[in-house]
Design a protein around this motif. Sequence first.
Motif, mmCIF file in Angstrom:
data_model
loop_
_atom_site.group_PDB
_atom_site.id
_atom_site.type_symbol
_atom_site.label_atom_id
_atom_site.label_comp_id
_atom_site.label_asym_id
_atom_site.label_seq_id
_atom_site.Cartn_x
_atom_site.Cartn_y
_atom_site.Cartn_z
ATOM 1 N N ILE A 222 -32.583 -12.830 -6.477
ATOM 2 C CA ILE A 222 -33.964 -13.057 -6.038
ATOM 3 C C ILE A 222 -34.173 -12.316 -4.723
ATOM 4 O O ILE A 222 -33.334 -12.364 -3.827
ATOM 5 N N GLY A 223 -35.300 -11.596 -4.624
ATOM 6 C CA GLY A 223 -35.606 -10.874 -3.400
ATOM 7 C C GLY A 223 -35.870 -11.816 -2.246
ATOM 8 O O GLY A 223 -36.455 -12.890 -2.406
ATOM 9 N N ASP A 224 -35.461 -11.384 -1.040
ATOM 10 C CA ASP A 224 -35.619 -12.238 0.132
ATOM 11 C C ASP A 224 -36.858 -11.896 0.937
ATOM 12 O O ASP A 224 -37.064 -12.462 2.010
ATOM 13 N N ARG A 225 -37.692 -10.990 0.448
ATOM 14 C CA ARG A 225 -38.926 -10.629 1.156
ATOM 15 C C ARG A 225 -40.124 -11.276 0.476
ATOM 16 O O ARG A 225 -40.177 -11.354 -0.764
ATOM 17 N N GLU A 226 -41.056 -11.721 1.271
ATOM 18 C CA GLU A 226 -42.205 -12.433 0.719
ATOM 19 C C GLU A 226 -43.067 -11.512 -0.143
ATOM 20 O O GLU A 226 -43.649 -11.938 -1.140
ATOM 21 N N GLU A 227 -43.156 -10.211 0.225
ATOM 22 C CA GLU A 227 -43.993 -9.274 -0.525
ATOM 23 C C GLU A 227 -43.273 -8.669 -1.714
ATOM 24 O O GLU A 227 -43.814 -7.775 -2.376
ATOM 25 N N PHE A 228 -42.056 -9.142 -2.009
ATOM 26 C CA PHE A 228 -41.303 -8.612 -3.160
ATOM 27 C C PHE A 228 -42.059 -8.946 -4.453
ATOM 28 O O PHE A 228 -42.392 -10.107 -4.690
ATOM 29 N N PRO A 229 -42.369 -7.951 -5.304
ATOM 30 C CA PRO A 229 -43.279 -8.209 -6.441
ATOM 31 C C PRO A 229 -42.656 -8.967 -7.592
ATOM 32 O O PRO A 229 -43.381 -9.483 -8.435
ATOM 33 N N PHE A 230 -41.327 -9.029 -7.680
ATOM 34 C CA PHE A 230 -40.684 -9.656 -8.834
ATOM 35 C C PHE A 230 -40.086 -10.999 -8.422
ATOM 36 O O PHE A 230 -39.680 -11.198 -7.279
ATOM 37 N N SER A 231 -40.001 -11.898 -9.401
ATOM 38 C CA SER A 231 -39.401 -13.195 -9.126
ATOM 39 C C SER A 231 -37.885 -13.109 -9.052
ATOM 40 O O SER A 231 -37.250 -13.855 -8.325
ATOM 41 N N TYR A 232 -37.274 -12.180 -9.819
ATOM 42 C CA TYR A 232 -35.828 -11.998 -9.772
ATOM 43 C C TYR A 232 -35.482 -10.664 -10.414
ATOM 44 O O TYR A 232 -36.301 -10.048 -11.091
ATOM 45 N N TYR A 233 -34.262 -10.191 -10.177
ATOM 46 C CA TYR A 233 -33.673 -9.022 -10.844
ATOM 47 C C TYR A 233 -32.585 -9.539 -11.790
ATOM 48 O O TYR A 233 -31.832 -10.447 -11.429
ATOM 49 N N ASN A 234 -32.489 -8.961 -12.973
ATOM 50 C CA ASN A 234 -31.415 -9.352 -13.881
ATOM 51 C C ASN A 234 -30.291 -8.333 -13.940
ATOM 52 O O ASN A 234 -29.302 -8.544 -14.620
ATOM 53 N N TYR A 235 -30.415 -7.203 -13.278
ATOM 54 C CA TYR A 235 -29.305 -6.254 -13.122
ATOM 55 C C TYR A 235 -29.717 -5.250 -12.055
ATOM 56 O O TYR A 235 -30.913 -5.063 -11.792
ATOM 57 N N PRO A 236 -28.738 -4.587 -11.430
ATOM 58 C CA PRO A 236 -29.093 -3.673 -10.326
ATOM 59 C C PRO A 236 -29.770 -2.409 -10.824
ATOM 60 O O PRO A 236 -29.876 -2.153 -12.012
#
Length: 598
Positions: A189-203
């Motif tokens: 999960i991105g640690d920035r508030e403006e990150f557009p996605f809820s989570y990443y499932n792979y790099p």
Amino acid sequence: MKGIKGILLVFVIVLFGLLLPGSLCAQVNDTLVSHQPRKDTVNPALLDSIAKMSVKNITFSDKQAIEYIESWYNNKRIWNKPDDPLRRAMARFLFEARNEQFYVSEWYIDSLNWESIKIPASSFYLWDTLKIMLPAEPVVSDSLLIEPDTIIIGDTPDSTKVFFRNDTIRPAPGDSIILVISDTLREVIGDREEFPFSYYNYPMVGDSIQAAMNVLRNYTLTKDSTRVVLIGAGNTIPVWLSNGPNNMVRLRLRNEWDEELSVWIGSPSRDSISVIVESGVRFRRPNKETRIAEARIDMQTVDKSTLADPRAIDFKPQYWKFFSEASFLFNQALLANWSKGGESNISTLLDLTGTANYTNKDKKMTWNTIGRFKYGIQGLQTSNKFDLRKNIDLIDISSKFNNKAFGKFDFSSSMIFKTQLARGYNYPNDSVIVSKFFNPATLTLGFGLEYHPNKNTSVNFAPLSYKGTFVTDTVLIDQTKHGLTIDQRSKHEPGMSAQVDHKMELWERVTVVNKVRLFTNYINNPLNIDIDWEMIATAKLNYFTDIRLNTQIIYDDDTLIPVFDKENQPVLGSDGKQKKEPRVQFKEAIGLSIIFRF
């Protein structure tokens, strides 16, 4: 002096009483007397007209209009609903006004900070410390040294493999604490508030999105085009303004003296048109015109704030697909006075294949039927005569009906029918008939499951199967050669069958198809399995010609083959008759084929 002012005040009140309607005067008088006016003394239409008289023309600059609408849009307390249509329309106008009008999406993508949506690959690992004893010299095995940041501790196949980060200093020998990977994460999960996605499932997701958007951007720019129609003297030329290549077209023009002039028109880029006059053209200029007509271009305003109404697309599914193929193979050899021996021969092979496939995705049903006919003739030039012999004869019809079961498995029912067309003889003896149409004939039915691991492989397993062998003409045909007893004209076997179909592409133009059919009898010798394996290797030269290698192996425990010795003499049994036993049957054909597909 005070008396004069009082007289003037009374005069003004009387004058207003004469000019204004009585209701207003009554309202004023009542107001002077009491602070609670009557409900029937207020005239709203009169008040609106007075308000309009005091309103001046409202003017805004572009910047002032944007700031004013933004103040209304951003004040969420005054809106009943956050998604009010008026508020959404304000947002659309503000976005269009504050951004470039041409390719707003392209401008946004180009200005996007792609690093802000990327998560480094190291975030998908959990790091921990590990206290180990390292030897003075790490034991490195050539077969195990795969990663550059790996050390193998020990000298056995079960040695411990330790991974180091690229920025970690390798520990010294002895009792050391190192940083190792303790676990991996499937989602980050991105640690920035403006990150557009809820989570990443792979790099590397951000890099993939960026690369795909760049390709899509270039593809869209290449496809983007505008059609401009130029009207000349008797011809109309359409010119496409696009980023792709455009050819020059010829346009004929005519002046007031009925003279024609040809020009070449093209589009070097999506926003320009080039006009080239043919060489050798002379111009005659007319007299200066003193009267200049006013030119006008009719403009039509298009409302882009709303989408056009969608139109329903009629979709008619195609359930049936048919495919046919005809292959003709020809081989020839001529020998004359050849000291090393040999015979002149000619061989031909005709292979016809027809396929009918039914697919119903809504009901999850498929029905595949394949019919095949192979017939080959061989001509041999002997010292006495030229003999024609049949070397290949096959009629093969297979059909499978499948219904989706679960996962990659289907409920399946299959049918296989095999026989031949013409008479066959036990050459060189052409007086004894060993086969003819429907003698013998085999029919195999099966019910079970079919597994599809991929589009090129299918495995059909039918635990409920039936195999029937038929020889109807026992006068001309010896049925014992085909697995029947002397008193039988047909044999019925309950058992289990399996089919494996696999297609493999070795190179770009070379494919190999394998078809394996197995059957075992539940009642009589269930361990004796009937095998029918055909392999077709095709090297495609062009659309009409192939080089084909066709091999087939058959083993049936009930089919008895006469036995001959090394001198090709019959081997006799204990009863004095020629010995017969089951053997592996093999057939091979290779040659250049002419293909017709339709």
